[in-house]
Design a protein around this motif. Structure first.
Motif, PDB file in Angstrom:
ATOM      1  N   SER A  82      -5.644  -5.656   0.180  1.00 45.70           N
ATOM      2  CA  SER A  82      -5.902  -6.288   1.488  1.00 45.70           C
ATOM      3  C   SER A  82      -7.392  -6.411   1.786  1.00 45.70           C
ATOM      4  O   SER A  82      -7.783  -7.130   2.709  1.00 45.70           O
ATOM      5  CB  SER A  82      -5.229  -5.486   2.599  1.00 45.70           C
ATOM      6  N   PHE A 125      -1.068   4.200  -6.403  1.00 43.99           N
ATOM      7  CA  PHE A 125      -0.744   2.803  -6.666  1.00 43.99           C
ATOM      8  C   PHE A 125       0.768   2.616  -6.503  1.00 43.99           C
ATOM      9  O   PHE A 125       1.550   3.507  -6.864  1.00 43.99           O
ATOM     10  CB  PHE A 125      -1.159   2.401  -8.082  1.00 43.99           C
ATOM     11  N   SER A 142     -10.308   3.143  -5.916  1.00 43.09           N
ATOM     12  CA  SER A 142      -9.622   1.871  -5.687  1.00 43.09           C
ATOM     13  C   SER A 142      -9.932   1.320  -4.312  1.00 43.09           C
ATOM     14  O   SER A 142     -10.406   2.041  -3.421  1.00 43.09           O
ATOM     15  CB  SER A 142      -8.108   2.037  -5.843  1.00 43.09           C
ATOM     16  N   GLN A 149     -12.393  12.544  -7.035  1.00 41.87           N
ATOM     17  CA  GLN A 149     -11.594  11.522  -6.352  1.00 41.87           C
ATOM     18  C   GLN A 149     -10.138  11.778  -6.749  1.00 41.87           C
ATOM     19  O   GLN A 149      -9.818  11.904  -7.936  1.00 41.87           O
ATOM     20  CB  GLN A 149     -12.045  10.118  -6.757  1.00 41.87           C
ATOM     21  N   PHE A 176      -7.765  -1.274  -1.497  1.00 48.18           N
ATOM     22  CA  PHE A 176      -6.478  -1.934  -1.300  1.00 48.18           C
ATOM     23  C   PHE A 176      -6.645  -3.433  -1.523  1.00 48.18           C
ATOM     24  O   PHE A 176      -7.684  -3.998  -1.170  1.00 48.18           O
ATOM     25  CB  PHE A 176      -5.939  -1.683   0.111  1.00 48.18           C
ATOM     26  N   VAL A 192      -8.658   0.089   9.327  1.00 47.27           N
ATOM     27  CA  VAL A 192      -9.357  -0.717   8.324  1.00 47.27           C
ATOM     28  C   VAL A 192      -8.723  -2.098   8.202  1.00 47.27           C
ATOM     29  O   VAL A 192      -7.554  -2.253   8.497  1.00 47.27           O
ATOM     30  CB  VAL A 192      -9.323  -0.043   6.948  1.00 47.27           C
ATOM     31  N   TRP A 247     -18.291   6.583   5.857  1.00 42.86           N
ATOM     32  CA  TRP A 247     -16.893   6.944   5.601  1.00 42.86           C
ATOM     33  C   TRP A 247     -16.697   7.379   4.155  1.00 42.86           C
ATOM     34  O   TRP A 247     -15.881   8.256   3.866  1.00 42.86           O
ATOM     35  CB  TRP A 247     -15.970   5.759   5.911  1.00 42.86           C
ATOM     36  N   LYS A 268       0.845  -1.195   0.000  1.00 41.63           N
ATOM     37  CA  LYS A 268       0.000   0.000   0.000  1.00 41.63           C
ATOM     38  C   LYS A 268       0.877   1.240   0.000  1.00 41.63           C
ATOM     39  O   LYS A 268       1.952   1.236   0.597  1.00 41.63           O
ATOM     40  CB  LYS A 268      -0.876   0.064   1.265  1.00 41.63           C
ATOM     41  N   LYS A 314      -3.177  -3.094  13.561  1.00 42.23           N
ATOM     42  CA  LYS A 314      -4.550  -2.599  13.446  1.00 42.23           C
ATOM     43  C   LYS A 314      -4.968  -2.121  14.830  1.00 42.23           C
ATOM     44  O   LYS A 314      -4.614  -2.757  15.830  1.00 42.23           O
ATOM     45  CB  LYS A 314      -5.434  -3.764  12.980  1.00 42.23           C
ATOM     46  N   VAL A 326      -6.439  -2.871  -7.404  1.00 39.35           N
ATOM     47  CA  VAL A 326      -7.874  -3.111  -7.559  1.00 39.35           C
ATOM     48  C   VAL A 326      -8.454  -1.774  -8.005  1.00 39.35           C
ATOM     49  O   VAL A 326      -8.514  -0.820  -7.217  1.00 39.35           O
ATOM     50  CB  VAL A 326      -8.522  -3.583  -6.245  1.00 39.35           C
ATOM     51  N   THR A 358     -12.478   0.281   1.636  1.00 37.38           N
ATOM     52  CA  THR A 358     -11.325  -0.620   1.724  1.00 37.38           C
ATOM     53  C   THR A 358     -11.083  -1.228   3.103  1.00 37.38           C
ATOM     54  O   THR A 358     -10.008  -1.740   3.360  1.00 37.38           O
ATOM     55  CB  THR A 358     -10.065   0.105   1.193  1.00 37.38           C
ATOM     56  N   PHE A 359     -12.096  -1.190   3.967  1.00 42.02           N
ATOM     57  CA  PHE A 359     -11.961  -1.942   5.221  1.00 42.02           C
ATOM     58  C   PHE A 359     -11.659  -3.406   4.888  1.00 42.02           C
ATOM     59  O   PHE A 359     -12.052  -3.910   3.829  1.00 42.02           O
ATOM     60  CB  PHE A 359     -13.264  -1.870   6.024  1.00 42.02           C
ATOM     61  N   ASP A 360     -11.008  -4.083   5.806  1.00 37.95           N
ATOM     62  CA  ASP A 360     -10.726  -5.507   5.622  1.00 37.95           C
ATOM     63  C   ASP A 360     -12.017  -6.256   5.277  1.00 37.95           C
ATOM     64  O   ASP A 360     -13.052  -6.024   5.912  1.00 37.95           O
ATOM     65  CB  ASP A 360     -10.133  -6.111   6.904  1.00 37.95           C
ATOM     66  N   LEU A 366      -7.449   9.951  -6.664  1.00 37.36           N
ATOM     67  CA  LEU A 366      -6.600   8.831  -7.074  1.00 37.36           C
ATOM     68  C   LEU A 366      -5.897   9.046  -8.415  1.00 37.36           C
ATOM     69  O   LEU A 366      -4.672   8.996  -8.499  1.00 37.36           O
ATOM     70  CB  LEU A 366      -7.434   7.545  -7.119  1.00 37.36           C
ATOM     71  N   TRP A 408     -13.322   8.446  -1.488  1.00 39.39           N
ATOM     72  CA  TRP A 408     -14.053   7.195  -1.231  1.00 39.39           C
ATOM     73  C   TRP A 408     -13.188   6.088  -0.634  1.00 39.39           C
ATOM     74  O   TRP A 408     -13.709   5.090  -0.134  1.00 39.39           O
ATOM     75  CB  TRP A 408     -14.671   6.686  -2.542  1.00 39.39           C
ATOM     76  N   LEU A 409     -11.894   6.231  -0.738  1.00 37.63           N
ATOM     77  CA  LEU A 409     -10.986   5.123  -0.413  1.00 37.63           C
ATOM     78  C   LEU A 409     -11.304   4.432   0.913  1.00 37.63           C
ATOM     79  O   LEU A 409     -11.538   3.224   0.954  1.00 37.63           O
ATOM     80  CB  LEU A 409      -9.536   5.633  -0.397  1.00 37.63           C
ATOM     81  N   LEU A 410     -11.295   5.185   2.000  1.00 38.69           N
ATOM     82  CA  LEU A 410     -11.422   4.540   3.312  1.00 38.69           C
ATOM     83  C   LEU A 410     -12.738   3.789   3.456  1.00 38.69           C
ATOM     84  O   LEU A 410     -12.786   2.692   4.009  1.00 38.69           O
ATOM     85  CB  LEU A 410     -11.277   5.571   4.435  1.00 38.69           C
TER      86      LEU A 410
END
Lengths: 252, 252
Positions: B142, A140, B138, A208, B140, A252, B200, A111, A175, B112, B214-216, A210, B209-211
């Motif tokens: 993870s 990325f 995106s 966004q 992550f 997260v 979030w 990440k 975490k 992703v 992208t939580f586990d 990104l 939007w990321l967070l």
């Protein structure tokens, strides 16, 4: 016109190290680098700088059981760092800067997590409100490039901008980490350049960030990963505050 | 209330395959899976389903020179797919569904990449304007979890939502690709669940939007990667339109 306004961290290791309190193990910070030697096919090597801008000790040449990449070295935990310290102290296996090209100290992290609008000055510069909590975005890993490589200006953008950033390289998974424990998860620090295509970041892609942040070569990194032992006093506390905020947010 | 509104693709391979026009090589689509056998320590295996929900042919058991993971299999290009086809046709080395757990067909992709607000209905549902170009965000890697694994509801969110998505698994690197060539870069398709913490995503983190995305466990994927040979007619063209838009946008 650009300020070092954000903190960028790279999370790239899986295994916990044996000792969570790595800070202080080696007594003094080291400047770890990745490089390739000219005329040897470009294979990656990991080394220790004898000082900023000085020659580099080739770690695998000093100790053949040591790995060739930073990621593998950090996965070894204290054992790897202690060997690097011995290599540095030995004064052996030194390669001249003119014989090598320094690469990004981290390649292909899992990440690249960034904190936006992290400093008051940058918000004022952009006429943006000062956020009440950190704004997290990402690049990325493919955006990472070496510290002396060219930045590719994409034909798609007319507004490429840049900011110097402090990068945290995260050495093990975690975490819901307490602020006071956060530094033990950091393998070291580096310098990043957060290159942005402001038109793509602020006006396109539904705002966004990104795409505007992640064009190829938009994350120069390095040259050195400075181990956490080097951080003392006020600058260490400053770094700690920034990172601690992120850890809480990045649950997260 | 949730619609399959976005296309999610995963870019995860480095090496170009020998034949860019892979479609049609095997004649019919295959359902490739990753799994582990119960009671064997959980090592990853790659296999071919005998049909949706049916037993699985263990590829490495059929041909020991074949790799154990989907990524390595796809890196082999046509050679790997042809072997998988032979394994499927052989009817040998079959393992029962009750003896295995199916995993995500892709683990640890490089990227992703997701397209937001890709369908009119979803925009209307959210009272959002219909965008003039795709919005790229995106997750992550993870966040990826297996197709039958639990989704972890994070204590930090009170508004977890979900949407079924069509996922493209990208099989080789490319940049500035023509729309008519785009499908040759796709190794196959899968099903993704785009789980979102709407609070979030939409109200916090500066509306990045990321967070929230992208939580586990927020990206269940699979069970199967269906090779592109399976796509015919209207559904194939629909998929193509979505992807082509992304390729143009994602010129990074």
């Amino acid at each position: 016109m650009r300020h070092p306004l954000r903190i960028l961290k790279s999370l790239f290791l899986h295994r916990p190290t044996a000792n969570p309190q790595r800070r202080g193990v080696c007594g003094a910070g080291m400047r770890l680098v990745q490089f390739h030697r000219h005329g040897e096919g470009g294979g990656i090597r990991v080394g220790v700088e004898q000082g900023e801008g000085l020659s580099v000790v080739d770690l695998k040449a000093f100790e053949p059981s040591m790995p060739s990449t930073m990621r593998e070295l950090l996965e070894l935990g204290d054992k790897g760092l202690e060997c690097a310290q011995r290599a540095l102290s030995s004064g052996q296996c030194v390669v001249e800067r003119s014989d090598i090209t320094l690469l990004s100290p981290v390649l292909a992290p899992e990440k690249v997590v960034c904190v936006g609008m992290n400093y008051r000055d940058h918000c004022l510069e952009q006429n943006a409100p000062i956020p009440k909590e950190p704004i997290i975005f990402s690049k990325f890993p493919s955006a990472i490039t070496g510290p002396y490589d060219d930045i590719i200006l994409p034909a798609e953008s007319q507004e490429v901008d840049w900011e110097v950033e402090l990068a945290f390289v995260i050495g093990r998974r975690g975490k819901h980490i307490k602020a006071e424990d956060a530094l033990s998860y950091v393998a070291g620090f580096s310098v990043a350049n957060d290159v942005s295509a402001r038109d793509w970041q602020m006006k396109r892609n539904g705002k966004q960030w990104l795409l505007g942040k992640t064009f190829d070569s938009f994350c120069p990194l390095g040259p050195a990963l400075v181990t956490t032992d080097a951080v003392r006093g006020e600058s260490g506390r400053e770094a700690g505050r920034g990172r601690d905020r992120k850890w809480k947010l990045k649950a997260v």
